[in-house]
Scaffold this motif. Sequence first.
Motif, PDB file in Angstrom:
ATOM      1  N   ASN A  44       0.850  -1.185   0.000  1.00 31.05           N
ATOM      2  CA  ASN A  44       0.000   0.000   0.000  1.00 31.05           C
ATOM      3  C   ASN A  44       0.890   1.240   0.000  1.00 31.05           C
ATOM      4  O   ASN A  44       1.575   1.498   0.988  1.00 31.05           O
ATOM      5  CB  ASN A  44      -0.913   0.010   1.217  1.00 31.05           C
ATOM      6  CG  ASN A  44      -1.855   1.204   1.217  1.00 31.05           C
ATOM      7  OD1 ASN A  44      -2.157   1.764   0.165  1.00 31.05           O
ATOM      8  ND2 ASN A  44      -2.299   1.606   2.404  1.00 31.05           N
ATOM      9  N   PRO A  45       0.961   1.946  -1.131  1.00 33.18           N
ATOM     10  CA  PRO A  45       0.207   1.757  -2.369  1.00 33.18           C
ATOM     11  C   PRO A  45       0.747   0.579  -3.188  1.00 33.18           C
ATOM     12  O   PRO A  45       1.802   0.033  -2.869  1.00 33.18           O
ATOM     13  CB  PRO A  45       0.400   3.084  -3.099  1.00 33.18           C
ATOM     14  CG  PRO A  45       1.756   3.521  -2.651  1.00 33.18           C
ATOM     15  CD  PRO A  45       1.863   3.109  -1.204  1.00 33.18           C
ATOM     16  N   GLU A  46       0.043   0.239  -4.245  1.00 31.60           N
ATOM     17  CA  GLU A  46       0.465  -0.876  -5.084  1.00 31.60           C
ATOM     18  C   GLU A  46       1.529  -0.464  -6.095  1.00 31.60           C
ATOM     19  O   GLU A  46       2.262  -1.321  -6.600  1.00 31.60           O
ATOM     20  CB  GLU A  46      -0.738  -1.467  -5.823  1.00 31.60           C
ATOM     21  CG  GLU A  46      -1.767  -2.102  -4.897  1.00 31.60           C
ATOM     22  CD  GLU A  46      -2.914  -2.713  -5.666  1.00 31.60           C
ATOM     23  OE1 GLU A  46      -3.014  -2.441  -6.892  1.00 31.60           O
ATOM     24  OE2 GLU A  46      -3.701  -3.462  -5.083  1.00 31.60           O
ATOM     25  N   SER A  47       1.613   0.829  -6.386  1.00 29.56           N
ATOM     26  CA  SER A  47       2.591   1.309  -7.371  1.00 29.56           C
ATOM     27  C   SER A  47       3.170   2.636  -6.909  1.00 29.56           C
ATOM     28  O   SER A  47       2.655   3.269  -5.983  1.00 29.56           O
ATOM     29  CB  SER A  47       1.941   1.461  -8.758  1.00 29.56           C
ATOM     30  OG  SER A  47       0.909   2.436  -8.715  1.00 29.56           O
ATOM     31  N   VAL A  48       4.229   3.045  -7.565  1.00 28.41           N
ATOM     32  CA  VAL A  48       4.897   4.296  -7.201  1.00 28.41           C
ATOM     33  C   VAL A  48       5.442   4.945  -8.471  1.00 28.41           C
ATOM     34  O   VAL A  48       5.809   4.259  -9.426  1.00 28.41           O
ATOM     35  CB  VAL A  48       6.044   4.035  -6.193  1.00 28.41           C
ATOM     36  CG1 VAL A  48       7.141   3.189  -6.824  1.00 28.41           C
ATOM     37  CG2 VAL A  48       6.621   5.332  -5.663  1.00 28.41           C
ATOM     38  N   VAL A  49       5.452   6.256  -8.477  1.00 22.66           N
ATOM     39  CA  VAL A  49       6.019   7.011  -9.606  1.00 22.66           C
ATOM     40  C   VAL A  49       7.451   7.379  -9.264  1.00 22.66           C
ATOM     41  O   VAL A  49       7.723   7.959  -8.207  1.00 22.66           O
ATOM     42  CB  VAL A  49       5.201   8.280  -9.902  1.00 22.66           C
ATOM     43  CG1 VAL A  49       5.884   9.104 -10.994  1.00 22.66           C
ATOM     44  CG2 VAL A  49       3.790   7.910 -10.328  1.00 22.66           C
ATOM     45  N   VAL A  50       8.349   7.026 -10.153  1.00 22.02           N
ATOM     46  CA  VAL A  50       9.772   7.323  -9.966  1.00 22.02           C
ATOM     47  C   VAL A  50      10.173   8.417 -10.943  1.00 22.02           C
ATOM     48  O   VAL A  50       9.849   8.356 -12.132  1.00 22.02           O
ATOM     49  CB  VAL A  50      10.636   6.068 -10.206  1.00 22.02           C
ATOM     50  CG1 VAL A  50      12.115   6.406 -10.020  1.00 22.02           C
ATOM     51  CG2 VAL A  50      10.233   4.958  -9.251  1.00 22.02           C
ATOM     52  N   ARG A  51      10.868   9.407 -10.434  1.00 21.29           N
ATOM     53  CA  ARG A  51      11.363  10.505 -11.268  1.00 21.29           C
ATOM     54  C   ARG A  51      12.885  10.481 -11.238  1.00 21.29           C
ATOM     55  O   ARG A  51      13.494  10.503 -10.170  1.00 21.29           O
ATOM     56  CB  ARG A  51      10.837  11.845 -10.760  1.00 21.29           C
ATOM     57  CG  ARG A  51      11.181  13.042 -11.645  1.00 21.29           C
ATOM     58  CD  ARG A  51      10.415  14.277 -11.185  1.00 21.29           C
ATOM     59  NE  ARG A  51      10.775  15.465 -11.932  1.00 21.29           N
ATOM     60  CZ  ARG A  51      10.291  15.770 -13.129  1.00 21.29           C
ATOM     61  NH1 ARG A  51       9.434  14.955 -13.716  1.00 21.29           N
ATOM     62  NH2 ARG A  51      10.658  16.878 -13.740  1.00 21.29           N
ATOM     63  N   ALA A  52      13.489  10.424 -12.413  1.00 24.97           N
ATOM     64  CA  ALA A  52      14.951  10.339 -12.490  1.00 24.97           C
ATOM     65  C   ALA A  52      15.384  10.652 -13.919  1.00 24.97           C
ATOM     66  O   ALA A  52      14.551  10.883 -14.812  1.00 24.97           O
ATOM     67  CB  ALA A  52      15.433   8.950 -12.081  1.00 24.97           C
ATOM     68  N   GLY A  53      16.682  10.641 -14.139  1.00 29.91           N
ATOM     69  CA  GLY A  53      17.211  10.839 -15.475  1.00 29.91           C
ATOM     70  C   GLY A  53      16.887   9.652 -16.376  1.00 29.91           C
ATOM     71  O   GLY A  53      16.682   8.535 -15.902  1.00 29.91           O
ATOM     72  N   GLN A  54      16.882   9.900 -17.674  1.00 24.29           N
ATOM     73  CA  GLN A  54      16.525   8.858 -18.633  1.00 24.29           C
ATOM     74  C   GLN A  54      17.396   7.619 -18.472  1.00 24.29           C
ATOM     75  O   GLN A  54      16.899   6.489 -18.499  1.00 24.29           O
ATOM     76  CB  GLN A  54      16.658   9.402 -20.061  1.00 24.29           C
ATOM     77  CG  GLN A  54      16.318   8.405 -21.156  1.00 24.29           C
ATOM     78  CD  GLN A  54      14.844   8.093 -21.211  1.00 24.29           C
ATOM     79  OE1 GLN A  54      14.035   8.969 -21.447  1.00 24.29           O
ATOM     80  NE2 GLN A  54      14.484   6.827 -20.998  1.00 24.29           N
ATOM     81  N   SER A  55      18.693   7.790 -18.286  1.00 23.87           N
ATOM     82  CA  SER A  55      19.594   6.640 -18.184  1.00 23.87           C
ATOM     83  C   SER A  55      19.299   5.805 -16.946  1.00 23.87           C
ATOM     84  O   SER A  55      19.433   4.582 -16.963  1.00 23.87           O
ATOM     85  CB  SER A  55      21.051   7.098 -18.163  1.00 23.87           C
ATOM     86  OG  SER A  55      21.329   7.892 -17.026  1.00 23.87           O
ATOM     87  N   VAL A  56      18.874   6.463 -15.856  1.00 24.60           N
ATOM     88  CA  VAL A  56      18.540   5.739 -14.628  1.00 24.60           C
ATOM     89  C   VAL A  56      17.226   4.989 -14.811  1.00 24.60           C
ATOM     90  O   VAL A  56      17.108   3.809 -14.431  1.00 24.60           O
ATOM     91  CB  VAL A  56      18.447   6.703 -13.422  1.00 24.60           C
ATOM     92  CG1 VAL A  56      18.022   5.951 -12.168  1.00 24.60           C
ATOM     93  CG2 VAL A  56      19.787   7.380 -13.187  1.00 24.60           C
ATOM     94  N   ILE A  57      16.236   5.639 -15.388  1.00 28.49           N
ATOM     95  CA  ILE A  57      14.944   4.986 -15.647  1.00 28.49           C
ATOM     96  C   ILE A  57      15.143   3.747 -16.509  1.00 28.49           C
ATOM     97  O   ILE A  57      14.532   2.691 -16.279  1.00 28.49           O
ATOM     98  CB  ILE A  57      13.966   5.963 -16.326  1.00 28.49           C
ATOM     99  CG1 ILE A  57      13.568   7.083 -15.366  1.00 28.49           C
ATOM    100  CG2 ILE A  57      12.726   5.227 -16.833  1.00 28.49           C
ATOM    101  CD1 ILE A  57      12.765   6.643 -14.168  1.00 28.49           C
ATOM    102  N   ASP A  58      16.017   3.859 -17.491  1.00 26.89           N
ATOM    103  CA  ASP A  58      16.267   2.724 -18.384  1.00 26.89           C
ATOM    104  C   ASP A  58      16.892   1.540 -17.646  1.00 26.89           C
ATOM    105  O   ASP A  58      16.773   0.389 -18.085  1.00 26.89           O
ATOM    106  CB  ASP A  58      17.186   3.149 -19.539  1.00 26.89           C
ATOM    107  CG  ASP A  58      16.492   4.086 -20.512  1.00 26.89           C
ATOM    108  OD1 ASP A  58      15.250   4.152 -20.491  1.00 26.89           O
ATOM    109  OD2 ASP A  58      17.195   4.759 -21.298  1.00 26.89           O
ATOM    110  N   ARG A  59      17.565   1.803 -16.532  1.00 23.49           N
ATOM    111  CA  ARG A  59      18.223   0.731 -15.776  1.00 23.49           C
ATOM    112  C   ARG A  59      17.270  -0.008 -14.846  1.00 23.49           C
ATOM    113  O   ARG A  59      17.517  -1.153 -14.490  1.00 23.49           O
ATOM    114  CB  ARG A  59      19.363   1.301 -14.932  1.00 23.49           C
ATOM    115  CG  ARG A  59      20.628   1.663 -15.683  1.00 23.49           C
ATOM    116  CD  ARG A  59      21.680   2.164 -14.698  1.00 23.49           C
ATOM    117  NE  ARG A  59      21.957   1.171 -13.658  1.00 23.49           N
ATOM    118  CZ  ARG A  59      22.576   1.448 -12.508  1.00 23.49           C
ATOM    119  NH1 ARG A  59      22.947   2.696 -12.255  1.00 23.49           N
ATOM    120  NH2 ARG A  59      22.812   0.504 -11.620  1.00 23.49           N
TER     121      ARG A  59
END
Length: 214
Positions: free
Chosen positions: A159-174
């Motif tokens: 709880n919650p079931e999901s989360v929004v992550v904010r980061a640089g493109q290269s980090v998101i891709d990892r």
Amino acid sequence: MNDSRQRLKINVLSVILGILIWFIALSLGDPTVTRKITGIKVNLKNAASIEKLNKTYSIRSETDSVSININVRDRRSIVDSLKADDFVATADLSKWNELGNVPIVVSCKNPKVSSDSLIQSQYSLQLDIENQISKSYKIDARTVGEVADGYQIEGVTTNPESVVVRAGQSVIDRIDKIEVTANVTGMKKDVEITGNLRAMDKSGSEIPSSRLEY
């Protein structure tokens, strides 16, 4: 008259000679030397100027902490008393260029040390700057430990079931998944456990939280 002029010349030469001897004695007793001062922490300022452009940055360093070494040339009595805390190194992130280089300006708090004593007064900090994006991830729950004898885990929810992550493109891709771990050792009833989110890559390594914003 000639005698007066001669005496004046002798007096002037004596003064000049005395000054030269004083400088030589000073130089021999307190010579000019060069010393390396290590571990001067770099202060970062105006990071918000990059964030306002909807970009993020990472330092091209093994750690988030940045320090530099400098060489100081001055009289031994001054140089030998200096330490890293006597220097101020500042990187203004609003001055980054297209290559990601930011100038580091160094100064000394000791009034006896002039800018001329610093063999190099400007250095560079290297940044990787990229677009900052947001992405939603389902939170994976995992447990460690064993519940009490005679009990078993029927299910784990988050709880919650999901989360929004904010980061640089290269980090998101990892990012492969976002997980949270609960220790259930000795438990006999349903409980709610607070845990820290961890971003994991495909190899199972944790991505440093300093590069993420949940």
